[in-house]
Structures are given as C-alpha cells and as structure tokens.
Design an enzyme around this catalytic site. Structure first.
Site, PDB file in Angstrom:
ATOM      1  CG  HIS A   1      -1.931   1.194   1.024  1.00 31.53           C
ATOM      2  ND1 HIS A   1      -2.972   1.220   0.120  1.00 31.53           N
ATOM      3  CD2 HIS A   1      -1.951   2.401   1.617  1.00 31.53           C
ATOM      4  CE1 HIS A   1      -3.605   2.373   0.186  1.00 31.53           C
ATOM      5  NE2 HIS A   1      -3.005   3.115   1.092  1.00 31.53           N
TER       6      HIS A   1
ATOM      7  CE1 TYR B   1      -1.775   7.987  -0.540  1.00 30.90           C
ATOM      8  CE2 TYR B   1      -1.648   5.692   0.153  1.00 30.90           C
ATOM      9  CZ  TYR B   1      -2.393   6.822  -0.127  1.00 30.90           C
ATOM     10  OH  TYR B   1      -3.753   6.791  -0.006  1.00 30.90           O
TER      11      TYR B   1
ATOM     12  NE  ARG C   1      -5.329  -7.469  -9.092  1.00 32.70           N
ATOM     13  CZ  ARG C   1      -4.831  -6.957  -7.973  1.00 32.70           C
ATOM     14  NH1 ARG C   1      -5.481  -7.129  -6.835  1.00 32.70           N
ATOM     15  NH2 ARG C   1      -3.697  -6.278  -7.978  1.00 32.70           N
ATOM     16  NE  ARG C   2      -3.186 -10.921  -8.833  1.00 36.59           N
ATOM     17  CZ  ARG C   2      -3.881 -10.787  -7.708  1.00 36.59           C
ATOM     18  NH1 ARG C   2      -4.951 -11.528  -7.491  1.00 36.59           N
ATOM     19  NH2 ARG C   2      -3.527  -9.909  -6.799  1.00 36.59           N
TER      20      ARG C   2
ATOM     21  CG  PHE D   1      -3.652  -0.951  -8.946  1.00 36.04           C
ATOM     22  CD1 PHE D   1      -3.548  -0.113  -7.853  1.00 36.04           C
ATOM     23  CD2 PHE D   1      -3.621  -2.318  -8.727  1.00 36.04           C
ATOM     24  CE1 PHE D   1      -3.409  -0.608  -6.563  1.00 36.04           C
ATOM     25  CE2 PHE D   1      -3.475  -2.833  -7.445  1.00 36.04           C
ATOM     26  CZ  PHE D   1      -3.375  -1.974  -6.357  1.00 36.04           C
ATOM     27  CG  HIS D   2      -4.549   0.099 -15.613  1.00 34.19           C
ATOM     28  ND1 HIS D   2      -4.613  -1.121 -14.982  1.00 34.19           N
ATOM     29  CD2 HIS D   2      -3.622  -0.058 -16.615  1.00 34.19           C
ATOM     30  CE1 HIS D   2      -3.782  -1.974 -15.563  1.00 34.19           C
ATOM     31  NE2 HIS D   2      -3.179  -1.354 -16.557  1.00 34.19           N
TER      32      HIS D   2
END
Length: 549
Positions: A223, A227, A439-440, A375-376
């Site tokens: 996580h 940042y 996902r994936r 995330f994209h």
C-alpha cells in the site's frame, strides 16, 4: 544562506538521465506486454512462440509498477535535490551511481527469469507460486540499490541543513526526503519476505513457507508503494506547476504537513488489502481501515492547495466568478496540461480507492478486475501523466535542449490519446469487475458460461483502450528520444515555484525528523505487532514446519 542553482550540475544530470533511460525502456517493454495482455483477454488473439499469458502479465506488472516508477522517481528526485539543495559531492554522486547499477543489474536479472518463463508469479508473487531464485534475488538488488540512492539523498539534505542552521530545508528537497523515507520504511516488508522466506524457499533450503506471513509482509509494502508513486507527482503539483503557470505556491507549510501525514498514515494500513483473507483478526482489519481513511486528509489538503494556487493566479490575471480562473490557465502548455489531466482523473481514482478500503464494498470488488482498473487510474494515469509532464521540461533541462512547439503540440495530443485510451480500458475494467470478472485471468480460463459471455464486450473495450494507450506510449517514446538526442540546443528552465507572500511562515517542527520517524514507527508497531504475533502463533500445522519462523 545557500542559494538555489540556476541549473542542475551536468554530473548530477548525467546520473538523473541514466535513471530516465531505464525508465523509458521499461515503459516501452512493459507497455508492449500490457497490449498483449488485453488482446489475449479479448479472445481474439493468441500469443505466439509459446509465450504464456502470465509471463507477459508478470513482465507488465514488474516493469511498469516497480521498474519504471522507481527509476523515474529517483532520477527526478536526484535532479531536484541538485537544483534546490546544491550540487552533490563526488562521494554522494558515486553512492547514487552504485545504487543505480545495483538496481539496473537487479532489473536485468529479474527480467531474464521472467522472459525465460521461470518466474511467471505475477506482480504480487504470492506463494505458493514459486519463481526461480534469480527472480527474487534480482528484486532484492533493486530494493537495496534504491536504499543506497536514498542514503545519498539523506546525506545531501543533512549537509544542506548543517550549512543553513535554523532554516527550513528547500521544499522540493524536504519532499524528496519524505518520499525516500517512506520508501525505505515500506520496503523493509518486501525485503524481509524476499530475503527470509522466498529466497531460502526457492533455493530448496526449506520446504515450507507461511503464506499469510508472506502476504502480510508484502502488503505492508504494497500500500505505501502507491504513495511512493503518488508523492513525486504531488511534488510536481505543489512545487513545479505554480511556476509553470506563472503563479505562486499557496502554502509551504500546508505542503509539508500533507507530506508528513502521508508518511504517518500510508504505511500501517496493509490489512485493507487483506480484508477477505482468513487468519487476520477482524478488529485489527478495522483499525487499519480507519488508519487508511486518514490519508483522505492530506489528499484533500493537496486538492485544496492546488485549486487555491490556480484561483490565486487567475485572480491576479483579472479572472472573476467561481470558475473564471480556469480560462486563464495555460492549456496549450503540455508541462501543465498533462499533469492537470492527471489531477482530474485522480478524482474518480480516489473514489475507487475509498471503495477498495471499505469493508463491505470491498467484498463486492475484491480480486476482481475492478482493482486492476483502479490501479490504471492511479499509477497509470494520474502518476504517469504527471511524470510525462515533468519529462517535457526535465529531460531538455538535463540534456541542454528545448521543447519545440511541434513537440509540445505532440505532447498535448499524447495526453489526449492517453485519456481516451484509459477511459475505454479502465471504465471497462471497473464495469466488468462489478459483473464479477476475476482479476489476473486470461480468456481461456473463463469457460463458456453465460456470465463469461456477459464480460466479452468489456474485454473487447479493454483491447481497444489498450491499443490506444500503446499508441500513446509510442508517442511518449518519440518525444523522449527527441528531447534527449535531437531537439535544438538551448536552455530549458527547471521550474521551482516561490511561496506566495501572504502565506504563513513555515514552522520548524516539520524539520523534527526524530518526532515524525518516531510517530511512524509507533503507528507501525501498534498496527502490526499483535496481529503479526497472532498470525505466527496460529499458523496452520503445515506452515509451522517452516523453520525460519
């Protein structure tokens, strides 16, 4: 009093550019693998020469999520610290080169074993998937190399402080130190799981691994990694954009406060990525979710500060009304336009992040392709568009060239292409995730169920969006090559903003590193000590045989 350099020293610039070369190579190769992924997911394309879907997925995630970002960020920070805190000494510069070569060698080793299909373990490399030891050793070298570069920056900032006692450090350099400090503390988790668990396991020295421990250590890192991506973009927003538009930094103190809050609250929150995993006490999950939502505060501070800067600039140009200032912003300047589009896209990206961190809502989207779409929007749009905007002045500054009108126009087009491509791809991922698409996964794993058929239009939309994005990558590479090698020689400004005259004086408490590091460590110990002990003590019988724990 130390004065800011007019331009980055050529020797420091060479070190910074070395990082940028690797970053843009990773952008091309990782982007190509991303294109192959979405084409395979559409069901209309088969990978040639026996290349595996998870092979390109792993390459895409590692090259773009780790290599591109880390190399670009460190190059950017080195250049900015040389500009704002003075030229690096020979010793610190050599330390930076050692860090660079360790990272580069580590990247080459890791990429080799992925391409040999001996490390198709995805970006998160979850056990029980096992890669060749070279994959983990290469990643460890990347992390250690980045630490060494960070130590060079810490030493440089400390030297500036010794020469300028009683003064707050340059804002850019202060932010660079916070960013690398966050990275150093966060990567302790991934370094621990790689060195203590995965490397001995992959070498056959032990035959068992505690999966929950490995995932917990990964997400302790995973996580704050977000940042680490975001803070350099925020640095450009806070420090560079005001100068680019001709305005002033709204508040130096507010900028420093937001970065300190990100340092405090971005690390002890990894459990919100493990909300559906058994083995972690729900009470500790709840505590970390609360800490996760604390990062909303510095995010809102950043939004307020940026739009206050824009409005102050607009009023100085005679703009009136609630949004009149928007008309006077330099929309035709790619150095501003690309990061501003990134800022706007961070609004839905942040909203998606709130969904991901919310216990009940996360039950709907966890491990679906919604997460990939999120995330994209964050790293692949907000962060990357800001990095592109930085590159449009940083690269010619370091190479002694200029951004021509033609390249500026091409950069504007590239930003628009990127935004359109990401709209198709990310929106389709979000919708498909709400419909339950995992996902994936590749197209071949879906089967012929009615639900899988429902996902097909969105997979095709992703392929369309991914193709548009790859065109954007090609254009970005063309601009990079022009600015690095072919653009006309000339002087390009390294834009560092000045603080508005009406801003409050910056308190010296922000320079109390013992205080902020101490609070960070206390929060981490509070959030992880008891649950981590519980995880180890209550491990399943099989994993208790793992003698390193």
């Amino acid at each position: 009093m130390s004065t800011m350099s007019e331009r980055v020293d050529k020797r420091d610039g060479k070190l910074a550019m070395a990082h940028l070369y690797v970053a843009f190579i990773a952008l091309f190769l990782g982007g190509l693998c991303g294109l192959l992924q979405v084409l395979v997911r559409s069901g209309k394309f088969t990978l040639p020469a026996g290349i595996g879907y998870y092979q390109v997925l792993t390459t895409h995630g590692v090259l773009l999520g780790l290599v591109l970002t880390t190399f670009f960020i460190i190059g950017f920070l080195i250049a900015g610290m040389s500009k704002t805190a003075g030229t690096f000494t020979e010793g610190r510069r050599k330390t930076g080169w050692i860090g660079f070569w360790l990272m580069t060698v580590g990247t080459a080793i890791t990429a080799t074993f992925i391409l040999l299909n001996q490390a198709s373990v995805l970006y998160t490399f979850y056990a029980p998937l096992k890669a060749h030891p070279g994959f983990y050793i290469g990643l460890a070298l990347v992390v250690v190399g980045s630490w060494i570069s960070g130590f060079a920056m810490f030493a440089h900032y400390r030297a500036w402080k010794k020469q300028n006692r009683g003064q707050v450090g340059p804002l850019f350099s202060f932010m660079a130190v916070v960013t690398m400090l966050l990275w150093l503390v966060a990567t302790l988790g991934v370094a621990a799981t790689v060195l203590v668990q995965f490397i001995p396991w992959s070498l056959g020295l032990v035959d068992k691994i505690d999966v929950l421990v490995s995932r917990t250590l990964f997400w302790y890192f995973g996580h704050p990694l977000v940042y680490f991506w975001l803070l350099p973009a925020y640095m450009a927003w806070y420090v560079v954009i005001p100068k680019v538009i001709g305005g002033k930094i709204f508040s130096d103190a507010l900028a420093r406060l937001s970065f300190i809050l990100f340092l405090l609250f971005s690390i002890p929150v990894g459990f919100h990525h493990q909300l559906v995993e058994p083995g972690v006490d729900p009470n500790w999950k709840f505590i970390q979710v609360v800490l996760t939502f604390m990062v909303v505060i510095p995010s809102l501070l950043t939004a307020f500060s940026m739009f206050a800067t824009f409005e102050q600039y607009g009023r100085s140009k005679g703009a009136t009304g609630l949004f009149g200032w928007m008309r006077v912003l330099p929309w035709s300047d790619a150095r501003f336009f690309a990061p501003f589009v990134g800022m706007l896209i961070f609004i839905p990206a942040g909203a998606g992040g709130i969904v991901n961190a919310s216990n009940q809502l996360d039950q709907v989207v966890h491990n679906t392709i919604w997460i990939t779409g999120h995330f994209h929007l964050t790293v692949a749009t907000t962060v990357l568009l800001t990095f592109f905007g930085v590159g449009y002045w940083l690269i010619p500054h370091l190479t002694g060239r200029v951004l021509t009108k033609e390249m500026n126009r091409l950069a504007i087009i590239q930003t628009c292409i990127w935004a359109v491509g990401m709209f198709f791809m990310s929106a389709a991922m979000h919708i498909e995730g709400l419909l339950g698409a995992p996902r994936r996964s590749s197209f071949s794993t879906y089967g012929n169920s009615a639900q899988a058929a429902e996902w097909i239009p969105y997979q095709i939309a992703q392929a369309v969006g991914g193709t548009i994005l790859f065109i954007g990558i090609i254009i970005a590479i063309i601009i990079f090559l022009d600015l690095a090698f072919f653009a006309p020689k000339g002087e390009t400004e390294f834009p560092i903003g000045e603080v508005a005259e009406a801003a409050e004086r910056t308190p010296m408490v922000f320079e109390n590193w013992k205080l902020w590091i101490g609070i960070t460590i206390a929060l981490i110990l509070f959030a992880y000590t008891i649950p981590f002990i519980d995880i180890i003590q209550n491990a399943p019988p099989g994993s208790k045989g793992y003698k390193l724990w």
